[in-house]
Design a protein around this motif. Structure first.
Motif, PDB file in Angstrom:
ATOM      1  N   ALA A  74       0.812  -1.215   0.000  1.00  0.00           N
ATOM      2  CA  ALA A  74       0.000   0.000   0.000  1.00  0.00           C
ATOM      3  C   ALA A  74       0.845   1.263   0.000  1.00  0.00           C
ATOM      4  O   ALA A  74       2.008   1.265   0.426  1.00  0.00           O
ATOM      5  N   VAL A  75       0.220   2.334  -0.481  1.00  0.00           N
ATOM      6  CA  VAL A  75       0.747   3.693  -0.348  1.00  0.00           C
ATOM      7  C   VAL A  75      -0.362   4.560   0.224  1.00  0.00           C
ATOM      8  O   VAL A  75      -1.499   4.517  -0.254  1.00  0.00           O
ATOM      9  N   ALA A  76      -0.041   5.343   1.243  1.00  0.00           N
ATOM     10  CA  ALA A  76      -0.984   6.323   1.789  1.00  0.00           C
ATOM     11  C   ALA A  76      -0.267   7.661   1.860  1.00  0.00           C
ATOM     12  O   ALA A  76       0.911   7.723   2.229  1.00  0.00           O
ATOM     13  N   VAL A  77      -0.978   8.739   1.517  1.00  0.00           N
ATOM     14  CA  VAL A  77      -0.321  10.033   1.403  1.00  0.00           C
ATOM     15  C   VAL A  77      -1.302  11.155   1.701  1.00  0.00           C
ATOM     16  O   VAL A  77      -2.507  11.025   1.470  1.00  0.00           O
ATOM     17  N   GLN A  78      -0.783  12.276   2.208  1.00  0.00           N
ATOM     18  CA  GLN A  78      -1.554  13.501   2.413  1.00  0.00           C
ATOM     19  C   GLN A  78      -0.675  14.685   2.091  1.00  0.00           C
ATOM     20  O   GLN A  78       0.525  14.665   2.344  1.00  0.00           O
ATOM     21  N   SER A  79      -1.268  15.717   1.501  1.00  0.00           N
ATOM     22  CA  SER A  79      -0.502  16.906   1.150  1.00  0.00           C
ATOM     23  C   SER A  79      -1.408  18.127   1.074  1.00  0.00           C
ATOM     24  O   SER A  79      -2.612  18.007   0.855  1.00  0.00           O
ATOM     25  N   HIS A  80      -0.810  19.306   1.235  1.00  0.00           N
ATOM     26  CA  HIS A  80      -1.508  20.539   0.911  1.00  0.00           C
ATOM     27  C   HIS A  80      -1.244  20.824  -0.566  1.00  0.00           C
ATOM     28  O   HIS A  80      -0.510  21.736  -0.950  1.00  0.00           O
ATOM     29  N   TRP A  81      -1.835  19.971  -1.395  1.00  0.00           N
ATOM     30  CA  TRP A  81      -1.676  20.070  -2.848  1.00  0.00           C
ATOM     31  C   TRP A  81      -2.850  19.347  -3.477  1.00  0.00           C
ATOM     32  O   TRP A  81      -3.293  18.325  -2.957  1.00  0.00           O
ATOM     33  N   PHE A  82      -3.348  19.856  -4.580  1.00  0.00           N
ATOM     34  CA  PHE A  82      -4.532  19.274  -5.203  1.00  0.00           C
ATOM     35  C   PHE A  82      -4.240  17.884  -5.757  1.00  0.00           C
ATOM     36  O   PHE A  82      -3.238  17.651  -6.426  1.00  0.00           O
ATOM     37  N   SER A  83      -5.130  16.923  -5.464  1.00  0.00           N
ATOM     38  CA  SER A  83      -5.117  15.584  -6.056  1.00  0.00           C
ATOM     39  C   SER A  83      -3.752  14.907  -5.935  1.00  0.00           C
ATOM     40  O   SER A  83      -3.175  14.436  -6.916  1.00  0.00           O
ATOM     41  N   VAL A  84      -3.255  14.822  -4.725  1.00  0.00           N
ATOM     42  CA  VAL A  84      -1.915  14.278  -4.504  1.00  0.00           C
ATOM     43  C   VAL A  84      -1.791  12.823  -4.957  1.00  0.00           C
ATOM     44  O   VAL A  84      -0.719  12.390  -5.374  1.00  0.00           O
ATOM     45  N   GLY A  85      -2.895  12.079  -4.919  1.00  0.00           N
ATOM     46  CA  GLY A  85      -2.834  10.671  -5.277  1.00  0.00           C
ATOM     47  C   GLY A  85      -2.517  10.411  -6.730  1.00  0.00           C
ATOM     48  O   GLY A  85      -2.061   9.319  -7.087  1.00  0.00           O
ATOM     49  N   THR A  86      -2.747  11.401  -7.606  1.00  0.00           N
ATOM     50  CA  THR A  86      -2.477  11.200  -9.025  1.00  0.00           C
ATOM     51  C   THR A  86      -0.998  11.271  -9.361  1.00  0.00           C
ATOM     52  O   THR A  86      -0.586  10.858 -10.445  1.00  0.00           O
ATOM     53  N   GLY A  87      -0.192  11.805  -8.450  1.00  0.00           N
ATOM     54  CA  GLY A  87       1.231  11.943  -8.736  1.00  0.00           C
ATOM     55  C   GLY A  87       2.153  11.157  -7.834  1.00  0.00           C
ATOM     56  O   GLY A  87       3.199  10.674  -8.264  1.00  0.00           O
ATOM     57  N   VAL A  88       1.771  10.998  -6.573  1.00  0.00           N
ATOM     58  CA  VAL A  88       2.672  10.396  -5.585  1.00  0.00           C
ATOM     59  C   VAL A  88       2.569   8.872  -5.548  1.00  0.00           C
ATOM     60  O   VAL A  88       3.580   8.179  -5.438  1.00  0.00           O
ATOM     61  N   SER A  89       1.371   8.329  -5.641  1.00  0.00           N
ATOM     62  CA  SER A  89       1.114   6.906  -5.349  1.00  0.00           C
ATOM     63  C   SER A  89       1.173   6.041  -6.604  1.00  0.00           C
ATOM     64  O   SER A  89       0.443   6.275  -7.569  1.00  0.00           O
ATOM     65  N   TRP A  90       2.010   4.989  -6.533  1.00  0.00           N
ATOM     66  CA  TRP A  90       2.134   4.048  -7.644  1.00  0.00           C
ATOM     67  C   TRP A  90       2.244   2.636  -7.082  1.00  0.00           C
ATOM     68  O   TRP A  90       2.913   2.409  -6.068  1.00  0.00           O
TER      69      TRP A  90
END
Length: 326
Positions: A44-60
């Motif tokens: 799994a990958v879990a992520v949070q950011s002050h950035w729009f739609s972080v899951g589209t770039g960080v998680s693979w």
């Protein structure tokens, strides 16, 4: 003219230097965790950011291969390329070394790679904005940059180890909550994501992604992610109930539907299909009572009931149907 050419030449040099020193990739200053469940093998990958739609770039992630989190100045190619290197038989560290070897923005990157064996490699570039650090071990890597304080990563690691009895998805959410409760991103909150892939690839790749939840823009993204996970669990009960209906095991189906309704008692869809199952099980009085309450809240469900016999989802006579839609 000569002075203009000299100025233009110097401008070009400085521009080139700036581009090679600081990448132009999308920002995703954030905190994340890549992890593997030692019992199930799920990754799994879990992520949070002050950035729009972080899951589209960080998680693979890819079933049977591994997962990647690429953040800070996000090089999205690291996701696909990292997974491809793992498929070639490279270890996470070997894959990391290859990815960074020709990357002029490596000092601004933060990357974590985990493979199906639970091995990890993590890189935090020297130019990541403080507080920036990572912590890793067998089956997990935690990484964060631009945090409010230096307590975030230790809190995440503690949560990962503390909630080891939870299912992987719930455990990952607890790690994100721990990060937020410890200060989180210095800029605040905006988006979050949770991706889980199967331990092994199958000949049905459309089923190999076990969970893919994204909160693209929300005041409390981790809280919303937790809510969505609960909804997902409720619909797991609904889906299992459908399986039992197909097998004509109505008691087991009702148990699953009831479990879902207990989690979300106001959800009309869960109530509706439970009532339809009751009707198919010849419990017309109970079904009619439930459906009547549903129709009071939204009359469109009455029309849907009328349409079900034609496609074989409601097996009743014409008179029985009239009783169910009155």
């Amino acid at each position: 003219m000569k002075s203009f050419l000299l100025y233009f030449g110097l401008f070009s040099i400085f521009t080139t230097m700036a581009q090679s020193t600081k990448p132009n990739d999308p920002l995703a200053h954030t905190y994340s965790i890549v992890a593997r469940d030692a019992n199930t093998g799920e990754m799994a990958v879990a992520v949070q950011s002050h950035w729009f739609s972080v899951g589209t770039g960080v998680s693979w992630g890819e079933a049977g291969v591994g997962v990647v989190a690429t953040q800070s100045f996000t090089n999205r190619s690291f996701g696909i390329r990292g997974l491809d290197l793992l498929k070639q038989g490279k270890s996470p560290q070997q894959a990391m070394d290859i990815l960074l070897s020709d990357d002029e923005g490596r000092d601004f990157r933060q990357v974590a790679i985990l493979d199906s064996k639970g091995r990890v490699a993590t890189h935090t570039g020297k130019n990541c904005i403080v507080y920036a650090s990572h912590a890793n071990g067998e089956n997990f890597s935690i990484q964060a940059n631009m945090m409010l304080n230096d307590k975030v990563v230790p809190a995440m690691e503690k949560a990962w180890k503390t909630y080891n009895k939870l299912p992987l998805a719930e455990r990952m959410v607890q790690v994100l909550l721990a990060a937020q409760n410890s200060g989180g991103d210095i800029r605040g909150k905006q988006s979050a994501a949770l991706l889980i892939v199967a331990p092994e690839a199958t000949d049905e790749p459309w089923n190999d992604v076990l969970l893919d939840l994204r909160v693209d823009d929300n005041e409390n993204p981790v809280k919303e992610l937790d809510r969505l996970l609960n909804v997902f669990r409720a619909y797991e009960h609904m889906n299992q109930g459908d399986v039992y209906v197909e097998k004509n095991e109505m008691k087991k189906a009702m148990a699953q539907y009831n479990a879902a309704m207990k989690m979300f008692p106001e959800n009309l869809e869960m109530q509706f299909w439970t009532a339809i199952t009751l009707a198919n099980d010849k419990q017309f009085e109970r079904a009619a009572e439930m459906l009547g309450k549903i129709y009071e809240k939204d009359k469109n469900w009455r029309e849907l009931t009328r349409r079900l016999p034609k496609v074989g989802l409601l097996n009743v006579s014409e008179n029985e149907l009239l009783e169910l839609v009155k």
